[in-house]
Design an enzyme around this catalytic site. Structure first.
Site, short mmCIF file in Angstrom:
data_model
loop_
_atom_site.label_atom_id
_atom_site.label_comp_id
_atom_site.label_asym_id
_atom_site.label_seq_id
_atom_site.Cartn_x
_atom_site.Cartn_y
_atom_site.Cartn_z
N CYS A 47 0.81 -1.22 0.00
CA CYS A 47 0.00 0.00 0.00
C CYS A 47 0.84 1.26 0.00
CB CYS A 47 -0.92 0.00 1.22
SG CYS A 47 -2.33 -1.11 1.07
N ASP A 48 2.15 1.14 -0.15
CA ASP A 48 3.04 2.29 -0.16
C ASP A 48 3.23 2.78 -1.59
OD1 ASP A 48 5.41 3.96 -0.05
OD2 ASP A 48 5.71 3.14 1.96
#
Length: 363
Positions: free
Chosen positions: A308-309
């Site tokens: 999710c980065d």
């Protein structure tokens, strides 16, 4: 097919070793284990007569398990924990790098009488993968450190430098070798004669464009060695030049999306769990990429990882098949260096497995 997985071709590793050793017949090659510690790779290199360079006692333990003589190993990390010095010295390591008086104190106590190699700061570094600036001192300081080491009962054995990683200019080795010559003259005035020069690593692999021929690197290095005041043993610490081209990272598409008019392809492997050099180079290191569809008219896509980065992006504007979708595969070439060794389980995603392809099969 298992995914993500790094496939290593041991025959390609052997070919790279023979090519490099042939281009540098007067330089002993010591593979930098930090680049890829996969045991079959180490065993193949050992069978070819390659030496090894370590940065930790754990790397030494891996080498001892395959029968490498500790006395032939270079411990090139200039700053080492006391316990690691004690462990490697007890195992038989006798050559240690350093670049400070505090390291002299540790080595004199924990590795008495050892051969010490001072780390010289290499000038004019502009490699494609920045890796320098943390270690190394100026030539006059390096001379003083070697003399201080002698006064503490250590053996001033040599000098080492590193021009950075993925160095595309063979001439980068000229200036530091000329500085070594100046050091050798200064040390001779103090009755110290060096026995070894370590020209480090930085030798490039082929990514989106081929590097200069290895023979050009060998010619510059040999010319620099010939200019030294007297003959020395020469060693190098290649890493990616031996293993990058032998590796292919097999990934699977987990989803696609169109954002800002560009297709994003999300893979089950990304910067944090296998391709950290994408972040390290600001996505400038261009891995060759192809996909399982192989469409003749590819479209530019952004290739990103599973976390999710938002930093977890591998490459921008990669030509991929227009119909690429969930479940299809993407093959990232020249991935044999600094992939699994850098990988983490960030966000819970697993590190890629490693397997051998080619003439030898190992799980």
């Amino acid at each position: 097919m298992l995914s993500p997985v790094l496939e290593m071709d041991l025959d390609a590793v052997a070919a790279a070793y023979r090519r490099m050793s042939g281009a540098m017949p007067g330089v002993a090659l010591h593979y930098a284990m930090k680049c890829n510690g996969f045991r079959p790779v180490l065993e193949r290199l050992r069978s070819l007569g390659c030496g090894f360079e370590i940065a930790s006692s754990n790397e030494l333990d891996d080498l001892l398990e395959i029968g490498v003589d500790a006395a032939e190993v270079l411990f090139s990390n200039p700053v080492k924990a006391p316990a690691q010095i004690a462990h490697t010295f007890a195992a038989g390591v006798r050559q240690f790098a350093f670049d400070s008086t505090t390291e002299i104190d540790k080595l004199a106590t924990l590795a008495p009488g050892s051969n010490v190699v001072v780390r010289l700061a290499a000038p004019d570094i502009d490699s494609d993968v920045p890796s320098e600036g943390k270690f190394g001192v100026e030539p006059d300081v390096a001379v003083d450190l070697l003399l201080s080491a002698r006064d503490r009962g250590l053996r001033p054995y040599g000098v080492a430098f590193h021009v950075g990683s993925q160095m595309m200019r063979p001439t980068a080795w000229k200036a530091p070798l000329d500085e070594v010559a100046v050091m050798m003259d200064a040390l001779a005035d103090a009755d110290v004669r060096l026995e070894m020069v370590d020209v480090g690593g930085g030798f490039p692999a082929s990514y989106d464009s081929p590097p200069p021929p290895m023979s050009e690197y060998g010619a510059v290095i040999q010319a620099g060695l010939d200019r030294l005041p007297y003959p020395v043993r020469a060693v190098a610490e290649p890493g990616r030049a031996l293993v990058a081209g032998a590796g292919r990272l097999v990934a699977t598409v987990i989803g696609t999306a169109v954002r800002g008019g560009r297709k994003w392809v999300h893979l089950d492997v990304g910067a944090f769990n296998g391709l950290m050099e994408s972040l390290e180079t600001g996505n400038r290191l261009r891995f060759p990429v192809r996909d399982s569809l192989g469409a003749p008219d590819p479209e530019p896509c952004h290739l990103t990882g599973p976390t999710c980065d938002s930093q977890d992006t591998i490459l921008f504007d990669v030509p991929l098949s227009p119909g690429l979708t969930t479940g299809d595969q993407v093959f990232i070439e020249s991935a044999g260096a600094y992939t699994t060794v850098y990988a983490s389980t960030f966000n819970g995603f697993r590190i890629p497995g490693v397997r051998v392809v080619g003439s030898v099969t190992t799980t």
